[in-house]
Design a protein around this motif. Structure first.
Motif, PDB file in Angstrom:
ATOM      1  N   GLY A  75       0.833  -1.184   0.000  1.00 37.32           N
ATOM      2  CA  GLY A  75       0.000   0.000   0.000  1.00 37.32           C
ATOM      3  C   GLY A  75       0.868   1.234   0.000  1.00 37.32           C
ATOM      4  N   ILE A  76       0.351   2.319  -0.569  1.00 40.65           N
ATOM      5  CA  ILE A  76       1.061   3.596  -0.565  1.00 40.65           C
ATOM      6  C   ILE A  76       0.075   4.671  -0.125  1.00 40.65           C
ATOM      7  CG2 ILE A  76       2.323   5.300  -1.943  1.00 40.65           C
ATOM      8  CD1 ILE A  76       3.037   3.073  -3.900  1.00 40.65           C
ATOM      9  N   ILE A  77       0.421   5.426   0.904  1.00 42.16           N
ATOM     10  CA  ILE A  77      -0.416   6.558   1.307  1.00 42.16           C
ATOM     11  C   ILE A  77       0.014   7.745   0.456  1.00 42.16           C
ATOM     12  CG2 ILE A  77      -1.087   8.073   3.201  1.00 42.16           C
ATOM     13  CD1 ILE A  77      -0.439   5.826   5.132  1.00 42.16           C
ATOM     14  N   PRO A  78      -0.789   8.144  -0.519  1.00 44.64           N
ATOM     15  CA  PRO A  78      -0.338   9.132  -1.507  1.00 44.64           C
ATOM     16  C   PRO A  78      -0.312  10.550  -0.952  1.00 44.64           C
ATOM     17  CG  PRO A  78      -2.614   8.511  -1.921  1.00 44.64           C
ATOM     18  CD  PRO A  78      -2.140   7.646  -0.787  1.00 44.64           C
ATOM     19  N   ASP A 102     -10.301   5.439   3.647  1.00 46.06           N
ATOM     20  CA  ASP A 102      -8.848   5.349   3.694  1.00 46.06           C
ATOM     21  C   ASP A 102      -8.297   5.599   2.286  1.00 46.06           C
ATOM     22  OD1 ASP A 102      -6.183   4.546   3.883  1.00 46.06           O
ATOM     23  OD2 ASP A 102      -6.626   2.883   5.237  1.00 46.06           O
ATOM     24  N   ILE A 103      -7.316   6.518   2.149  1.00 41.84           N
ATOM     25  CA  ILE A 103      -6.795   6.875   0.826  1.00 41.84           C
ATOM     26  C   ILE A 103      -5.649   5.966   0.383  1.00 41.84           C
ATOM     27  CG2 ILE A 103      -7.487   9.277   1.055  1.00 41.84           C
ATOM     28  CD1 ILE A 103      -4.557   9.961   1.663  1.00 41.84           C
ATOM     29  N   THR A 104      -5.288   4.983   1.198  1.00 43.27           N
ATOM     30  CA  THR A 104      -4.180   4.088   0.830  1.00 43.27           C
ATOM     31  C   THR A 104      -4.428   3.447  -0.533  1.00 43.27           C
ATOM     32  OG1 THR A 104      -3.766   3.564   3.155  1.00 43.27           O
ATOM     33  CG2 THR A 104      -2.860   2.056   1.511  1.00 43.27           C
ATOM     34  N   THR A 123     -13.443   2.406  -1.657  1.00 43.16           N
ATOM     35  CA  THR A 123     -13.857   3.652  -2.325  1.00 43.16           C
ATOM     36  C   THR A 123     -14.862   3.433  -3.449  1.00 43.16           C
ATOM     37  OG1 THR A 123     -11.756   3.461  -3.532  1.00 43.16           O
ATOM     38  CG2 THR A 123     -11.861   5.082  -1.758  1.00 43.16           C
ATOM     39  N   VAL A 124     -15.166   2.181  -3.767  1.00 47.09           N
ATOM     40  CA  VAL A 124     -16.239   1.937  -4.731  1.00 47.09           C
ATOM     41  C   VAL A 124     -17.544   2.553  -4.232  1.00 47.09           C
ATOM     42  CG1 VAL A 124     -16.905  -0.285  -3.731  1.00 47.09           C
ATOM     43  CG2 VAL A 124     -17.380   0.164  -6.135  1.00 47.09           C
ATOM     44  N   GLN A 125     -17.675   2.675  -2.892  1.00 43.64           N
ATOM     45  CA  GLN A 125     -18.897   3.224  -2.305  1.00 43.64           C
ATOM     46  C   GLN A 125     -19.102   4.699  -2.679  1.00 43.64           C
ATOM     47  OE1 GLN A 125     -20.841   1.211  -0.947  1.00 43.64           O
ATOM     48  NE2 GLN A 125     -19.686  -0.466  -0.068  1.00 43.64           N
ATOM     49  N   MET A 126     -18.035   5.375  -3.106  1.00 40.36           N
ATOM     50  CA  MET A 126     -18.171   6.789  -3.471  1.00 40.36           C
ATOM     51  C   MET A 126     -18.791   6.965  -4.851  1.00 40.36           C
ATOM     52  SD  MET A 126     -14.770   8.573  -1.877  1.00 40.36           S
ATOM     53  CE  MET A 126     -15.529  10.198  -2.096  1.00 40.36           C
ATOM     54  N   VAL A 185      -7.389  12.026  -8.548  1.00 35.13           N
ATOM     55  CA  VAL A 185      -8.248  11.810  -7.391  1.00 35.13           C
ATOM     56  C   VAL A 185      -8.173  13.018  -6.466  1.00 35.13           C
ATOM     57  CG1 VAL A 185      -8.809  10.250  -5.502  1.00 35.13           C
ATOM     58  CG2 VAL A 185      -7.682   9.357  -7.552  1.00 35.13           C
ATOM     59  N   ASP A 186      -9.324  13.458  -6.008  1.00 29.51           N
ATOM     60  CA  ASP A 186      -9.372  14.502  -4.993  1.00 29.51           C
ATOM     61  C   ASP A 186      -9.255  13.818  -3.633  1.00 29.51           C
ATOM     62  OD1 ASP A 186     -10.003  16.490  -3.166  1.00 29.51           O
ATOM     63  OD2 ASP A 186     -11.492  17.428  -4.472  1.00 29.51           O
ATOM     64  N   LEU A 187      -8.031  13.770  -3.098  1.00 34.06           N
ATOM     65  CA  LEU A 187      -7.783  13.032  -1.867  1.00 34.06           C
ATOM     66  C   LEU A 187      -8.548  13.612  -0.682  1.00 34.06           C
ATOM     67  CD1 LEU A 187      -3.929  12.415  -2.210  1.00 34.06           C
ATOM     68  CD2 LEU A 187      -5.800  10.855  -2.771  1.00 34.06           C
ATOM     69  N   GLU A 188      -8.737  14.917  -0.674  1.00 32.22           N
ATOM     70  CA  GLU A 188      -9.479  15.537   0.424  1.00 32.22           C
ATOM     71  C   GLU A 188     -10.928  15.077   0.430  1.00 32.22           C
ATOM     72  OE1 GLU A 188      -9.121  19.740   0.510  1.00 32.22           O
ATOM     73  OE2 GLU A 188      -6.948  19.735   0.809  1.00 32.22           O
ATOM     74  N   THR A 189     -11.521  14.983  -0.751  1.00 35.64           N
ATOM     75  CA  THR A 189     -12.906  14.522  -0.851  1.00 35.64           C
ATOM     76  C   THR A 189     -13.034  13.089  -0.344  1.00 35.64           C
ATOM     77  OG1 THR A 189     -13.356  15.966  -2.735  1.00 35.64           O
ATOM     78  CG2 THR A 189     -14.808  14.087  -2.453  1.00 35.64           C
ATOM     79  N   VAL A 190     -12.071  12.244  -0.710  1.00 31.61           N
ATOM     80  CA  VAL A 190     -12.095  10.846  -0.265  1.00 31.61           C
ATOM     81  C   VAL A 190     -11.952  10.775   1.251  1.00 31.61           C
ATOM     82  CG1 VAL A 190     -10.950   8.606  -0.420  1.00 31.61           C
ATOM     83  CG2 VAL A 190     -11.181  10.022  -2.463  1.00 31.61           C
TER      84      VAL A 190
END
Length: 626
Positions: A509-512, A591-593, A553-556, A580-585
Motif C-alpha cells: 500500500g502507498i499513502i499518496p 482510507d486513501i491508501t 472507495t467503490v462506495q463513493m 483523485v481529490d484526496l481531500e474529498t475521499v
C-alpha cells in the motif's frame, strides 16, 4: 491451473447466499461481488468460501463481499443472466473508447450495432437466398409468398433506427422506450410520405427539408445522444410530482422536430453537394469520380448521405437508360464483402467467423453489406479501410471504362447483368476483380488475427486491436513502479482483510501525497472501473497488476475520481490513469491508501514488494521474476 465455470460459480454463489429472494442488491468492484442480504443468517459462508473461483468471503459496511479477483465482472455478468439483480446496478466496468476521434467514432458505432449483428446477418442471408431464388426461377417475384418472405428479410433493415434506438439508449443511459418512440416517428409512414412528396414541408412555420430515415444509422444515434442530456436536465429541473410523465413528454416534443429540422437539411444538403460534384467529375475525370464513389460509398451509406445520390441515379436511368453513378458501386460493395470473407478465413475467433461467413455471402450475392461492415469490418477497423482501398482502385477502373447500370439493383454478383450492357465489360470485370483481390488480400495478410479469447461480437463490447494478438511469453525480471508518491504501508498492515491476507496476491500500500495516479507498468488495461477507483493492467510479458485507489472507495460511486484511461487502452509506464481529490475521499471517511498488487502472483517464480520507506512516483516497488 484449474478452469472455473463462471456460470456455475454464479449459480452456486446465488444458492449459497440464500437465493435471489434473499438479495436486496448486488454490485461489484475490481475484485469482489458486493451483496446486500436481507438475512445474513441464511447465507452458508463456509460453503461459499469453498467454491472453486472464490478466494474468500468478508462482511463489512453492511455488505456480504464475495472475493473473486480479476474475473469478478464475468461472474457479475452471469448473475445478470439468471436474475434481475444486476440490472442498472451502475457500478460495473464498461469500455470507454479512447484514441483519435475516428477510432472513438468507429468504436461507438460498433458497440451500438453489436447486439443486433446476429439478426442483421440472418436477415442479410435471407435476402441473398431470396434474390438467388428469384433469379433462377424458383420463386415468382410477384407471388404473395415472395412478398411475405421479402418483408421478413427487409423489416430489420427498413426499421433499423428502431433497433439502434434501443442499443444506443443502453449505451448513452437514456430511456429506451422514449428512444424507440423517437425512432418510430422518424420512420412513421406519413413522415416517409412527406419525404417523397415534391412540395415544401414546414413545422410551425419553420421550413423542414425532409429525408427518408428508414435504414439510416447516424441520425438516430445523434438523436439518442442528445436525448440522454435532455433527460438528465429535465430530471434535475422538473418537480418530482410530474417528472415521470413530463420528462418523456417534453423529450419527444423537443427531439422529434429537432431531428427533422436539423439532421434532415444537413444530411440532404451535404449529400446533394456530393452528388452534384461527383456527377460533374464524371464528365471531366471519370476515373477520379469513380475512385471517390467506389472508395467512399460505404462511408456515404454509414452517414445516410447515399439518399442524396438516389434521385440522380434514378433520373439517369429514366432519361439515359443507364446510370454512370451506379457503376463504381459494384466494386465498392464486393470489396467490403471480400474483406469480410478474408476475416472469416483469417480469424481464430469462432464467434467472429460465425458472423463473417454468412455476412460475406449476403454481401456477394445480395449486396447487403451491413452485417459485414457493422459486425466485422468496422469493429476491426483495418478490414474496413482495406475494403475502401479496393473500392477506390476498382471504382476508378470501372468508371474509366464507362460502365454503369441499366436498372436499379443491389450491386452484387446476382445483379451483375445490369452492369454488363453499358461501357467496357472487360474493364468492369477487371476493376471489380481488382477490388475483390485488394479487399481480400490486404485483409488476409495484414488484417488483425483475433484469438479465441476475444469476446463474441454480440457481447456488446467493441474489441480493441491491442487484444487481437497473444502476449509473448518472456523470462527474466520485471520491475513494477510506484504509481504515486507517498509512504509505503506493508501489505499486512493495510486496513482491508482481503488485501492484507495476500489472497489477492503480493503487493503493498502507498499513502499518496497527491492525487495523480500513474501506470506502474507498460501493458493493456484489462479492467477499468467506471468509478475511476481501480485499474487492472496486464503487461506484455504476462504480469497482472491491480492499482486500487483507496479502501472501499467503490462506495463513493465516482465522486472525487476522474478516470484518464479506459479498458482496452494501451498504456506506457508513467501514463496517467486517474486524478483523485484526496481531500474529498478523506472527508467521506475512506482510507486513501492506494494498493499495488500483482494478482497473478501464484503463476510467477517470485514477487518481492518493498515493505517500508517513502517513495517517489516511478520508483521500483515490486520486483517480479518469471
Amino acid at each position: 491451473m484449474t478452469s472455473v465455470d463462471y456460470r456455475s460459480l454464479a449459480g452456486e454463489i446465488l444458492q449459497g447466499v440464500g437465493g435471489e429472494k434473499n438479495i436486496v442488491s448486488v454490485a461489484h468492484c475490481a475484485t469482489r461481488l458486493r451483496l446486500k442480504l436481507r438475512d445474513e443468517a441464511k447465507a452458508n459462508t463456509a460453503a461459499v468460501e469453498k467454491l472453486s473461483g472464490v478466494i474468500t468471503v468478508m462482511k463489512a459496511g453492511g455488505q456480504y463481499q464475495v472475493v473473486i479477483g480479476d474475473n469478478v465482472p464475468t461472474v457479475y455478468a452471469e448473475l445478470g443472466k439468471m436474475t434481475k439483480l444486476t440490472e442498472d446496478a451502475g457500478v460495473d466496468d464498461e469500455p470507454v473508447s479512447k484514441g483519435n476521434l475516428l477510432s472513438r467514432f468507429i468504436d461507438l458505432i460498433s458497440s451500438i450495432f453489436s447486439p443486433v449483428i446476429w439478426p442483421l446477418a440472418a436477415a442479410g442471408l435471407l435476402k441473398a437466398f431470396l434474390s438467388l431464388a428469384t433469379q433462377i426461377g424458383l420463386l415468382d417475384p410477384a407471388s404473395q409468398t415472395n412478398v411475405i418472405l421479402a418483408a421478413t428479410a427487409d423489416a430489420l433493415f427498413y426499421f433499423l433506427p428502431l433497433f439502434l434506438a434501443v442499443t444506443a439508449a443502453r449505451r448513452f443511459k437514456a430511456n429506451q422506450f422514449t428512444s424507440m418512440a423517437i425512432a418510430g416517428a422518424l420512420v412513421y409512414p406519413s413522415i416517409v410520405a412527406l419525404a417523397a412528396q415534391p412540395g415544401p414541408v414546414n413545422f410551425a412555420g419553420i421550413p423542414v427539408v425532409m429525408m427518408n430515415y428508414s435504414g439510416s444509422v447516424i441520425p438516430i444515434i445523434v438523436a439518442i445522444w442528445l436525448q440522454c442530456y435532455l433527460e438528465r436536465f429535465l430530471s434535475r429541473a422538473l418537480p418530482s410530482a410530474i417528472r415521470n410523465f413530463t420528462t418523456p413528454l417534453l423529450t419527444l416534443l423537443v427531439m422529434v422536430p429537432l431531428v427533422l429540422i436539423t439532421v434532415g437539411p444537413i444530411t440532404t444538403y451535404v449529400a446533394q453537394g456530393l452528388s452534384t460534384g461527383i456527377s460533374t467529375a464524371f464528365t471531366v475525370a471519370p476515373w477520379l469520380a469513380g475512385a471517390i464513389m467506389g472508395g467512399f460509398w460505404q462511408v456515404f451509406v454509414l452517414f445516410g448521405l447515399h439518399w442524396g445520390f438516389l434521385p440522380g441515379m434514378l433520373n439517369e436511368i429514366a432519361t439515359e437508360g443507364h446510370s454512370l453513378l451506379f457503376g463504381p458501386l459494384l466494386p465498392a460493395v464486393l470489396a467490403q464483402a471480400a474483406a469480410t470473407l478474408a476475416v472469416a478465413f483469417r480469424t481464430r475467433n469462432k464467434a467472429r467467423r460465425a458472423v463473417a461467413g454468412p455476412a460475406a455471402l449476403s454481401g456477394f450475392l445480395a449486396g447487403i453489406t451491413e452485417p459485414g461492415i457493422y459486425g466485422v469490418n468496422l469493429p476491426l477497423k483495418r478490414p474496413f479501410y482495406f475494403g475502401i482501398a479496393g473500392g477506390v482502385v476498382g471504382g476508378a477502373v470501372v468508371a474509366a471504362g464507362g460502365s454503369g447500370a441499366t436498372s436499379f439493383v443491389f450491386p452484387s454478383l446476382l445483379g451483375l447483368p445490369a452492369f454488363t450492357t453499358v461501357g467496357n465489360v472487360f474493364l468492369l470485370l477487371v476493376g471489380t476483380g481488382a477490388a475483390v483481390a485488394i479487399g481480400f488480400g490486404l485483409t488476409f495478410f495484414f488484417g488483425p488475427r483475433e484469438v479465441e479469447s476475444v469476446a463474441a461480437p454480440d457481447a456488446g463490447d467493441s474489441v480493441p486491436e491491442t487484444d487481437l494478438v497473444s502476449a509473448p511469453t518472456m523470462t527474466g525480471t520485471v520491475q513494477v513502479l510506484a504509481p504515486v508518491t507517498g509512504r509505503v504501508v506493508a501489505l499486512k498492515d493495510v486496513q482491508d482483510k482481503v488485501f492484507a491476507s495476500g489472497a489477492m496476491g503480493k503487493g503493498l500500500g502507498i499513502i499518496p501525497v497527491d492525487g495523480r495516479i500513474y501506470s506502474p507498468i507498460t501493458g493493456t488495461i484489462k479492467a477499468a472501473m467506471k468509478t475511476g477507483h481501480a485499474f487492472g493492467i496486464k503487461s506484455d510479458n504476462g504480469v497482472e497488476v491491480l492499482v486500487h485507489i483507496g479502501i472501499d472507495t467503490v462506495q463513493m460511486q465516482g465522486r472525487g475520481f476522474e478516470a484518464k484511461a479506459a479498458r482496452g487502452q494501451r498504456v506506457q509506464v508513467g501514463d496517467l490513469l486517474a486524478v483523485v481529490d484526496l481531500e474529498t475521499v478523506a472527508e467521506a471517511g475512506y482510507d486513501i491508501t492506494t494498493l499495488v498488487m500483482v494478482t497473478n502472483t501464484a503463476q510467477l517464480a517470485s514477487v518481492n514488494p518493498v515493505t517500508e520507506g517513502t517513495l517517489a512516483n516511478g520508483d521500483a516497488v515490486i520486483s517480479v521474476q518469471f
